[in-house]
Design a protein around this motif. Structure first.
Motif, PDB file in Angstrom:
ATOM      1  N   UNK A  22       2.233  -2.917 -13.543  1.00 46.90           N
ATOM      2  CA  UNK A  22       3.447  -4.059 -13.063  1.00 46.90           C
ATOM      3  C   UNK A  22       2.678  -4.325 -11.282  1.00 46.90           C
ATOM      4  N   UNK A  23       2.399  -5.114 -10.295  1.00 44.89           N
ATOM      5  CA  UNK A  23       1.799  -5.173  -9.394  1.00 44.89           C
ATOM      6  C   UNK A  23       2.231  -3.643  -8.746  1.00 44.89           C
ATOM      7  N   UNK A  24       1.699  -3.051  -7.394  1.00 44.91           N
ATOM      8  CA  UNK A  24       2.432  -1.801  -6.869  1.00 44.91           C
ATOM      9  C   UNK A  24       3.352  -2.784  -5.921  1.00 44.91           C
ATOM     10  N   UNK A  25       4.384  -1.958  -5.700  1.00 43.12           N
ATOM     11  CA  UNK A  25       5.269  -2.156  -4.187  1.00 43.12           C
ATOM     12  C   UNK A  25       5.449  -1.049  -2.921  1.00 43.12           C
ATOM     13  N   UNK A  26       5.331  -1.747  -2.180  1.00 36.26           N
ATOM     14  CA  UNK A  26       5.399  -0.363  -0.951  1.00 36.26           C
ATOM     15  C   UNK A  26       5.121  -1.356   0.255  1.00 36.26           C
ATOM     16  N   UNK A  27       4.696  -0.195   1.311  1.00 37.83           N
ATOM     17  CA  UNK A  27       4.181  -0.560   2.530  1.00 37.83           C
ATOM     18  C   UNK A  27       2.856  -2.020   2.739  1.00 37.83           C
ATOM     19  N   UNK A  28       2.948  -2.821   3.228  1.00 39.49           N
ATOM     20  CA  UNK A  28       1.980  -3.392   2.735  1.00 39.49           C
ATOM     21  C   UNK A  28       0.856  -2.484   3.792  1.00 39.49           C
ATOM     22  N   UNK A  29      -0.890  -3.066   3.309  1.00 37.71           N
ATOM     23  CA  UNK A  29      -1.530  -2.903   4.766  1.00 37.71           C
ATOM     24  C   UNK A  29      -1.887  -3.383   6.057  1.00 37.71           C
ATOM     25  N   UNK A  30      -1.404  -2.669   6.574  1.00 38.08           N
ATOM     26  CA  UNK A  30      -1.567  -3.282   8.527  1.00 38.08           C
ATOM     27  C   UNK A  30      -0.343  -2.911   8.808  1.00 38.08           C
ATOM     28  N   UNK A  31       0.978  -2.570   7.781  1.00 39.53           N
ATOM     29  CA  UNK A  31       2.006  -2.295   8.483  1.00 39.53           C
ATOM     30  C   UNK A  31       2.704  -1.331   9.326  1.00 39.53           C
ATOM     31  N   UNK A  32       3.576  -1.445   9.658  1.00 42.07           N
ATOM     32  CA  UNK A  32       3.783  -0.357  10.531  1.00 42.07           C
ATOM     33  C   UNK A  32       5.145   0.049  10.010  1.00 42.07           C
ATOM     34  N   UNK A  33       4.811   1.394  10.081  1.00 41.42           N
ATOM     35  CA  UNK A  33       6.373   2.158   8.625  1.00 41.42           C
ATOM     36  C   UNK A  33       7.393   1.726   9.478  1.00 41.42           C
ATOM     37  N   UNK A  34       7.612   1.679  10.872  1.00 45.85           N
ATOM     38  CA  UNK A  34       8.862   1.930  12.108  1.00 45.85           C
ATOM     39  C   UNK A  34       9.306   0.706  11.805  1.00 45.85           C
ATOM     40  N   UNK A  35       8.112  -0.571  10.965  1.00 48.93           N
ATOM     41  CA  UNK A  35       8.860  -2.236  10.666  1.00 48.93           C
ATOM     42  C   UNK A  35       9.119  -2.201   9.652  1.00 48.93           C
ATOM     43  N   UNK A  36       8.935  -1.052   8.871  1.00 52.52           N
ATOM     44  CA  UNK A  36       9.099  -1.545   7.664  1.00 52.52           C
ATOM     45  C   UNK A  36      10.914  -0.986   7.211  1.00 52.52           C
ATOM     46  N   UNK A  37      11.632  -2.284   6.347  1.00 52.13           N
ATOM     47  CA  UNK A  37      12.833  -2.066   5.361  1.00 52.13           C
ATOM     48  C   UNK A  37      13.163  -0.870   4.687  1.00 52.13           C
ATOM     49  N   UNK A  38      14.141  -0.946   4.853  1.00 50.30           N
ATOM     50  CA  UNK A  38      14.387   0.886   3.842  1.00 50.30           C
ATOM     51  C   UNK A  38      14.312   0.585   2.826  1.00 50.30           C
ATOM     52  N   UNK A  39      14.455  -0.197   2.198  1.00 53.07           N
ATOM     53  CA  UNK A  39      14.522  -0.508   0.593  1.00 53.07           C
ATOM     54  C   UNK A  39      12.704  -0.726   0.386  1.00 53.07           C
ATOM     55  N   UNK A  40      12.092  -1.237   1.197  1.00 51.06           N
ATOM     56  CA  UNK A  40      10.253  -0.791   0.524  1.00 51.06           C
ATOM     57  C   UNK A  40      10.084   0.711   0.671  1.00 51.06           C
ATOM     58  N   UNK A  41      10.462   1.513   2.184  1.00 52.62           N
ATOM     59  CA  UNK A  41      10.279   2.825   2.189  1.00 52.62           C
ATOM     60  C   UNK A  41      11.053   3.778   1.549  1.00 52.62           C
ATOM     61  N   UNK A  42      12.245   3.393   1.013  1.00 48.98           N
ATOM     62  CA  UNK A  42      12.008   4.328  -0.843  1.00 48.98           C
ATOM     63  C   UNK A  42      11.551   3.732  -0.965  1.00 48.98           C
ATOM     64  N   UNK A  43      11.048   2.651  -1.881  1.00 49.66           N
ATOM     65  CA  UNK A  43      10.275   2.403  -3.365  1.00 49.66           C
ATOM     66  C   UNK A  43       8.949   2.998  -2.940  1.00 49.66           C
TER      67      UNK A  43
END
Lengths: 200, 200
Positions: free
Chosen positions: A171-192
Motif C-alpha cells: 500500500x502506498x505510504x500515508x503521512x505528513x506530505x513532503x514540504x508540509x508543516x506539522x502545524x497545519x496538518x490535520x489530526x487524522x494524518x498526524x495520528x496515522x
C-alpha cells in the motif's frame, strides 16, 4: 430572457463541474460573440469523445484504443501493477514520474450503500491479470486507492484476493506530505504518521 | 498522457473563459466518467447555437429568430430605445426590471485602433430606426454604453447623430452605487458623482 437556443446552451453548460448560472451565461455569451470556431470545435470534440472513448481492455483507464498506450508500452515494468480509483489518479502518478509499472483503474471504490460491488470495479479482470503467468506475470500489486473509509476497505478487499493468488501486495505510504508543516496538518494524518513511523 | 481524443477534448474545453488546464482536465474526466448524457447534450446545444443563433434584425441582440421576442413584444414601450454594448447588458437591465422600452445592441464600442467603426456597431441600422415615424417612432434614445473612455466616445458619437434626427437623447446616471459605501468607492467614480450632483 434569451432566445430558446441560447437558454438551452446556458443550461447545458451548467452540467460542467464548477460552473454556475452566471459562469454558464458568461461562457455562452463569450462563445457566441467572440469565438464561434472554438465552440464548433468543442462540440465536435465532445461528440467524438462521448462516442469513441471507452475503457482499455487491460487496465480499464479511459481510452479510444482497445488497449491503452501505457499497457502497450514495452519499456515499462510489466511485473508491477498499481491499483487506483480514477484515470485522473493515473495522471497524477505519471506526473510524479518515479513509477514505471502498469496501472489498473477501478473507476470508484467498494460502496455497498450505492450498490457498487467487486464486479463494478472490474475485480474479475484484476483477478485474471494477477493469475497470468506469461513473462513472469505480476510480481507486486501496489494499492493506491484514496485514504478514505471506502478506499481503505477496497484496498483490504483487493489485498486479500491478491494474496490468495500468491502476489506480493503493498500500500502506498500515508503521512505528513513532503514540504508540509506539522502545524497545519490535520489530526487524522498526524495520528496515522505516528502509528506508521519507521525506524531510522 | 491521455489518449488523443481525450487530449483534444481537454484542449477544446480550455477555450471557455476562466477554464485553465486543471479545470479542463477535471471537466473532461467528469463528463466522460460521470455524465456522458450531459456531454452529448452540451455538444448538441453548442452545435445548434453556433449554426442557428444570429442577430435580431431590429435590435441586433443574439437570437435564432428573425426578430427577437423583446422587439416583437407589443406590451413594451416602443417609443424608448436603450443602446447597450452587449447582449449580456440587455439581460442585466431586464433583471433590474424597471425599464420597459426596447434595446439596440452595438456588439462593442467605437475603437479606431482595433478597426471598429460606426458600420461595425450597426449605426446605420440605428439611424434608420431613429428615422422611422410609424406609431410615433422613437421619442427618446437612452445611451447605456459602459463608462469607459471608448464607451463615452461611442455615447457622444451616437448622441450627435440622434440629435440631427430630432430624437431626445439621454445617458444613464453614473455615480456612487446604491448600497455602496463612500469609503470603498474609487476616486474616479467619486469625482464624477460630485461633478454630476443634483439639486435637492
Amino acid at each position: 430572457m434569451f432566445s430558446p437556443l441560447i437558454e438551452d446552451l446556458i443550461r447545458a453548460l451548467r452540467c460542467l463541474p464548477g460552473v454556475g448560472p452566471k459562469s454558464a451565461q458568461r461562457m455562452a455569451m463569450y462563445l457566441l460573440e467572440k469565438d464561434r470556431d472554438a465552440a464548433g470545435l468543442l462540440a465536435h470534440s465532445l461528440q467524438q469523445a462521448v462516442e469513441k472513448v471507452g475503457r482499455c481492455g487491460r487496465c480499464r483507464t479511459l481510452t479510444e484504443q482497445v488497449v491503452c498506450a501505457l499497457c502497450n508500452n514495452t519499456r515499462r515494468d510489466h511485473s508491477l501493477l498499481c491499483v487506483v480509483e480514477t484515470p485522473a489518479d493515473v495522471l497524477a502518478i505519471e506526473q510524479a514520474g518515479n513509477y514505471h509499472g502498469l496501472y489498473f483503474v477501478l473507476h470508484g471504490h467498494l460502496s455497498p450503500i450505492d450498490g457498487v460491488g467487486p464486479a463494478d470495479l472490474g475485480l474479475d479482470l484484476l483477478g485474471e491479470r494477477l493469475g497470468e503467468r506469461e513473462n513472469g506475470g505480476i510480481v507486486e500489486l501496489i494499492i493506491a486507492t484514496n485514504p478514505t473509509v471506502e478506499g481503505e476497505a477496497t484496498a483490504q478487499f483487493i489485498a486479500e484476493r491478491a494474496r490468495t493468488k500468491g502476489v506480493a501486495v503493498s500500500r502506498i505510504a500515508h503521512g505528513v506530505p513532503i514540504g508540509g508543516e506539522l502545524e497545519y496538518i490535520d489530526g487524522g494524518t498526524l495520528a496515522h504518521a505516528f502509528n506508521s513511523r519507521t525506524v531510522l
